[in-house]
Design a protein around this motif. Structure first.
Motif, mmCIF file in Angstrom:
data_model
loop_
_atom_site.group_PDB
_atom_site.id
_atom_site.type_symbol
_atom_site.label_atom_id
_atom_site.label_comp_id
_atom_site.label_asym_id
_atom_site.label_seq_id
_atom_site.Cartn_x
_atom_site.Cartn_y
_atom_site.Cartn_z
ATOM 1 N N ASP A 1 0.805 -1.221 0.000
ATOM 2 C CA ASP A 1 0.000 0.000 0.000
ATOM 3 C C ASP A 1 0.841 1.275 0.000
ATOM 4 O OD1 ASP A 1 0.969 -0.149 2.568
ATOM 5 O OD2 ASP A 1 -0.964 0.165 3.546
ATOM 6 N N ARG A 2 2.180 1.146 -0.026
ATOM 7 C CA ARG A 2 3.052 2.319 -0.113
ATOM 8 C C ARG A 2 3.692 2.413 -1.499
ATOM 9 N NH1 ARG A 2 2.379 5.805 4.234
ATOM 10 N NH2 ARG A 2 4.549 6.209 4.642
ATOM 11 N N SER A 3 3.134 1.743 -2.480
ATOM 12 C CA SER A 3 3.686 1.759 -3.832
ATOM 13 C C SER A 3 3.271 3.023 -4.579
ATOM 14 C CB SER A 3 3.200 0.544 -4.625
ATOM 15 O OG SER A 3 3.681 -0.638 -4.041
ATOM 16 N N ILE A 4 4.111 3.388 -5.513
ATOM 17 C CA ILE A 4 3.811 4.494 -6.418
ATOM 18 C C ILE A 4 3.602 3.893 -7.799
ATOM 19 C CG2 ILE A 4 4.700 6.608 -7.495
ATOM 20 C CD1 ILE A 4 4.054 6.952 -4.534
ATOM 21 N N ILE A 5 2.511 4.267 -8.439
ATOM 22 C CA ILE A 5 2.213 3.746 -9.770
ATOM 23 C C ILE A 5 2.072 4.910 -10.736
ATOM 24 C CG2 ILE A 5 1.133 1.603 -8.981
ATOM 25 C CD1 ILE A 5 -1.583 2.976 -9.333
ATOM 26 N N GLU A 6 2.360 4.628 -11.994
ATOM 27 C CA GLU A 6 2.148 5.646 -13.015
ATOM 28 C C GLU A 6 0.658 5.724 -13.283
ATOM 29 O OE1 GLU A 6 3.632 7.038 -17.443
ATOM 30 O OE2 GLU A 6 4.466 5.238 -16.547
ATOM 31 N N GLY A 7 0.136 6.947 -13.286
ATOM 32 C CA GLY A 7 -1.307 7.129 -13.431
ATOM 33 C C GLY A 7 -1.807 6.787 -14.814
ATOM 34 N N LYS A 8 -2.733 5.897 -14.896
ATOM 35 C CA LYS A 8 -3.456 5.624 -16.137
ATOM 36 C C LYS A 8 -4.619 6.610 -16.221
ATOM 37 C CE LYS A 8 -0.749 2.151 -16.705
ATOM 38 N NZ LYS A 8 0.568 2.532 -17.147
ATOM 39 N N GLY B 1 5.922 13.487 -19.739
ATOM 40 C CA GLY B 1 6.637 12.875 -18.626
ATOM 41 C C GLY B 1 5.827 11.776 -17.976
ATOM 42 N N ARG B 2 5.549 11.960 -16.681
ATOM 43 C CA ARG B 2 4.834 10.936 -15.923
ATOM 44 C C ARG B 2 3.889 11.575 -14.923
ATOM 45 N NH1 ARG B 2 7.736 5.850 -15.915
ATOM 46 N NH2 ARG B 2 6.753 5.291 -13.949
ATOM 47 N N VAL B 3 2.744 10.928 -14.745
ATOM 48 C CA VAL B 3 1.816 11.250 -13.672
ATOM 49 C C VAL B 3 1.872 10.052 -12.739
ATOM 50 C CG1 VAL B 3 -0.590 11.711 -13.053
ATOM 51 C CG2 VAL B 3 0.346 12.591 -15.211
ATOM 52 N N GLU B 4 2.250 10.292 -11.484
ATOM 53 C CA GLU B 4 2.407 9.195 -10.537
ATOM 54 C C GLU B 4 1.583 9.470 -9.287
ATOM 55 O OE1 GLU B 4 6.882 7.818 -11.802
ATOM 56 O OE2 GLU B 4 6.656 8.980 -9.970
ATOM 57 N N ALA B 5 1.126 8.387 -8.667
ATOM 58 C CA ALA B 5 0.354 8.515 -7.428
ATOM 59 C C ALA B 5 0.465 7.223 -6.648
ATOM 60 C CB ALA B 5 -1.111 8.816 -7.737
ATOM 61 N N SER B 6 0.178 7.312 -5.352
ATOM 62 C CA SER B 6 0.048 6.098 -4.546
ATOM 63 C C SER B 6 -1.278 5.438 -4.904
ATOM 64 C CB SER B 6 0.116 6.450 -3.060
ATOM 65 O OG SER B 6 -0.881 7.392 -2.729
ATOM 66 N N GLU C 1 -2.943 9.113 -1.917
ATOM 67 C CA GLU C 1 -2.521 9.951 -0.785
ATOM 68 C C GLU C 1 -1.512 10.991 -1.256
ATOM 69 O OE1 GLU C 1 -3.535 5.883 0.871
ATOM 70 O OE2 GLU C 1 -2.311 6.603 -0.788
ATOM 71 N N VAL C 2 -0.703 10.623 -2.261
ATOM 72 C CA VAL C 2 0.307 11.497 -2.832
ATOM 73 C C VAL C 2 0.217 11.402 -4.351
ATOM 74 C CG1 VAL C 2 2.128 9.729 -2.772
ATOM 75 C CG2 VAL C 2 2.766 12.154 -2.785
ATOM 76 N N ALA C 3 0.504 12.508 -5.012
ATOM 77 C CA ALA C 3 0.572 12.532 -6.475
ATOM 78 C C ALA C 3 1.751 13.408 -6.881
ATOM 79 C CB ALA C 3 -0.717 13.077 -7.076
ATOM 80 N N ALA C 4 2.368 13.045 -7.989
ATOM 81 C CA ALA C 4 3.527 13.799 -8.488
ATOM 82 C C ALA C 4 3.450 13.910 -10.001
ATOM 83 C CB ALA C 4 4.825 13.111 -8.067
ATOM 84 N N LEU C 5 3.836 15.070 -10.511
ATOM 85 C CA LEU C 5 3.908 15.315 -11.952
ATOM 86 C C LEU C 5 5.360 15.556 -12.319
ATOM 87 C CD1 LEU C 5 0.892 17.748 -12.457
ATOM 88 C CD2 LEU C 5 0.907 15.248 -12.451
ATOM 89 N N TRP C 6 5.833 14.769 -13.277
ATOM 90 C CA TRP C 6 7.230 14.818 -13.705
ATOM 91 C C TRP C 6 7.309 15.124 -15.185
ATOM 92 C CZ3 TRP C 6 11.263 13.766 -10.320
ATOM 93 C CH2 TRP C 6 10.924 13.168 -9.093
ATOM 94 N N ARG C 7 8.314 15.919 -15.555
ATOM 95 C CA ARG C 7 8.667 16.103 -16.965
ATOM 96 C C ARG C 7 9.947 15.320 -17.226
ATOM 97 N NH1 ARG C 7 6.233 20.111 -20.663
ATOM 98 N NH2 ARG C 7 4.160 20.255 -19.755
ATOM 99 N N ALA C 8 9.956 14.559 -18.306
ATOM 100 C CA ALA C 8 11.103 13.722 -18.655
ATOM 101 C C ALA C 8 12.278 14.593 -19.111
ATOM 102 C CB ALA C 8 10.719 12.750 -19.771
ATOM 103 N N PRO C 9 13.494 14.041 -19.048
ATOM 104 C CA PRO C 9 14.662 14.795 -19.530
ATOM 105 C C PRO C 9 14.438 15.308 -20.955
ATOM 106 C CG PRO C 9 15.373 12.830 -18.369
ATOM 107 C CD PRO C 9 13.879 12.729 -18.495
ATOM 108 N N GLY C 10 14.781 16.586 -21.145
ATOM 109 C CA GLY C 10 14.619 17.212 -22.459
ATOM 110 C C GLY C 10 13.210 17.679 -22.766
#
Length: 196
Positions: free
Chosen positions: A3-10, A60-65, A69-78
């Motif tokens: 339950d503490r995993s981070i997955i890429e948001g579909k 990039g990536r949309v990630e969340a638990s 509980e947590v969400a993160a938005l990432w831009r890929a290199p370049g």
């Protein structure tokens, strides 16, 4: 997967990520500069983050638990800079989302772009924890996940924060302050931080 995993948001998970980020950034200094009125800001947040999630899912990536509980938005290199068509799309979206506050939003964006590093890096655009989940280590879970990916890719991570309390948190994860600046016109103070 625990339950503490981070997955890429579909696509089905993006609504939960938007809700988490909207709630986590309700009092963020930069977004408060866009929309000083808290009620207007709360109404704006889901549209603002829906746009950001759409853009970062492409660049990039949309990630969340698992339970967001947590969400993160990432831009890929370049991919931290938008192509001209993407920049136009963002400008039009900001006009729709921010309305009369568009000039403030664009001032913040221009200020961030001016200070953004040019070397390849993962760009952590947003990381937010739902208010009821704060103080339980979720931000660290998401950060460790992103740090492991950046280390595997052999590139640093860059982020900005306008929240003073976040500076020490990021420093504990190995980020160093690369620069500080104030957004012109009475805007927020930012810390640009790099790890790796």
């Amino acid at each position: 997967m625990d339950d503490r995993s981070i997955i890429e948001g579909k696509a089905a998970d993006r609504g939960a990520a938007i809700d988490t980020l909207s709630r986590a950034f309700a009092d963020d200094p930069a977004l408060a500069f866009f929309k000083p009125d808290p009620t207007a800001r709360r109404r704006m947040m889901p549209r603002f983050f829906a746009h950001m999630v759409r853009e970062d899912a492409i660049a990039g990536r949309v990630e969340a638990s698992l339970s967001a509980e947590v969400a993160a938005l990432w831009r890929a290199p370049g991919r931290h800079k938008e192509e001209p068509l993407g920049a136009l799309r963002t400008s039009l979206a900001f006009l729709r989302i921010l309305g009369s506050a568009t000039s403030r939003g664009m001032a913040v964006g221009a200020s961030m772009a001016k200070h953004h590093p040019q070397e390849p890096h993962w760009y952590l655009r947003f990381l937010g924890v739902r208010p009821e989940a704060q103080g339980k280590g979720w931000g660290g879970v998401a950060l460790r996940h992103g740090i492991a990916r950046a280390e595997a890719d052999g590139v640093p991570i860059y982020l900005e924060t306008a929240t003073p309390e976040n500076v020490g948190l990021y420093q504990r994860f190995g980020f160093v302050i690369r620069q500080e600046w104030d957004v012109p016109g009475g805007g927020p103070h930012f810390w640009g931080m790099m790890r790796g």
